[in-house]
Scaffold this motif. Structure first.
Motif, PDB file in Angstrom:
ATOM      1  N   ARG A  46       1.214   7.392  -6.736  1.00 44.78           N
ATOM      2  CA  ARG A  46       0.189   8.380  -7.115  1.00 44.78           C
ATOM      3  C   ARG A  46       0.802   9.745  -7.381  1.00 44.78           C
ATOM      4  NH1 ARG A  46      -4.433   8.103  -2.709  1.00 44.78           N
ATOM      5  NH2 ARG A  46      -2.591   8.634  -1.518  1.00 44.78           N
TER       6      ARG A  46
ATOM      7  N   GLN B 217       0.820  -1.218   0.000  1.00 42.29           N
ATOM      8  CA  GLN B 217       0.000   0.000   0.000  1.00 42.29           C
ATOM      9  C   GLN B 217       0.851   1.264   0.000  1.00 42.29           C
ATOM     10  OE1 GLN B 217      -3.173  -0.251  -0.509  1.00 42.29           O
ATOM     11  NE2 GLN B 217      -3.437   1.949  -0.566  1.00 42.29           N
TER      12      GLN B 217
ATOM     13  N   MET C 280       2.003   1.990  -3.572  1.00 46.61           N
ATOM     14  CA  MET C 280       0.906   2.526  -4.380  1.00 46.61           C
ATOM     15  C   MET C 280       0.619   3.983  -4.025  1.00 46.61           C
ATOM     16  SD  MET C 280       0.287   0.126  -6.401  1.00 46.61           S
ATOM     17  CE  MET C 280      -1.179   0.716  -7.196  1.00 46.61           C
TER      18      MET C 280
END
Length: 110
Positions: A45, A38, A41
């Motif tokens: 972004r 996580q 990710m």
């Protein structure tokens, strides 16, 4: 410049092609079907937000068209693009607004 044989040139092209393939494969082939953590990710972004200004800032501040000198047309277009993007949150409108400003300013200042 010294003479380089055709074989040497083709060898360099081949090695660079293999190296480029392996670099791309390392991300797409080896990691493409795996679940990313996580935190990775979340960091990914922000990649476009960091890369796009880094690519466009030199073109605005030191454009080759003016010999590396900043000019009013490009600075205005960058400001309009940024403002339209911030207020509308629409990338297409921001690009169109910046392009219209750039072409309009180039026409007026010519």
């Amino acid at each position: 410049m010294e003479n380089v044989s055709d074989l040497t040139i083709w060898f360099v092209i081949l090695i660079l092609g293999i190296g480029t393939f392996l670099i791309r494969w390392s991300f797409l082939g080896a990691l493409g079907d795996r679940e990313m953590p996580q935190w990775v990710m979340r960091m990914l972004r922000y990649t476009p937000v960091a890369v796009l200004p880094a690519l466009s800032a030199p073109l605005v501040m030191w454009p080759a068209a003016t010999g590396g000198q900043p000019d009013l047309a490009r600075l205005s277009a960058a400001a309009v693009t940024m403002l339209v993007g911030m207020f509308t949150r629409n990338i297409i409108l921001a690009i169109l607004g910046g392009a219209a400003t750039l072409f309009g300013m180039l026409y007026l200042l010519a």
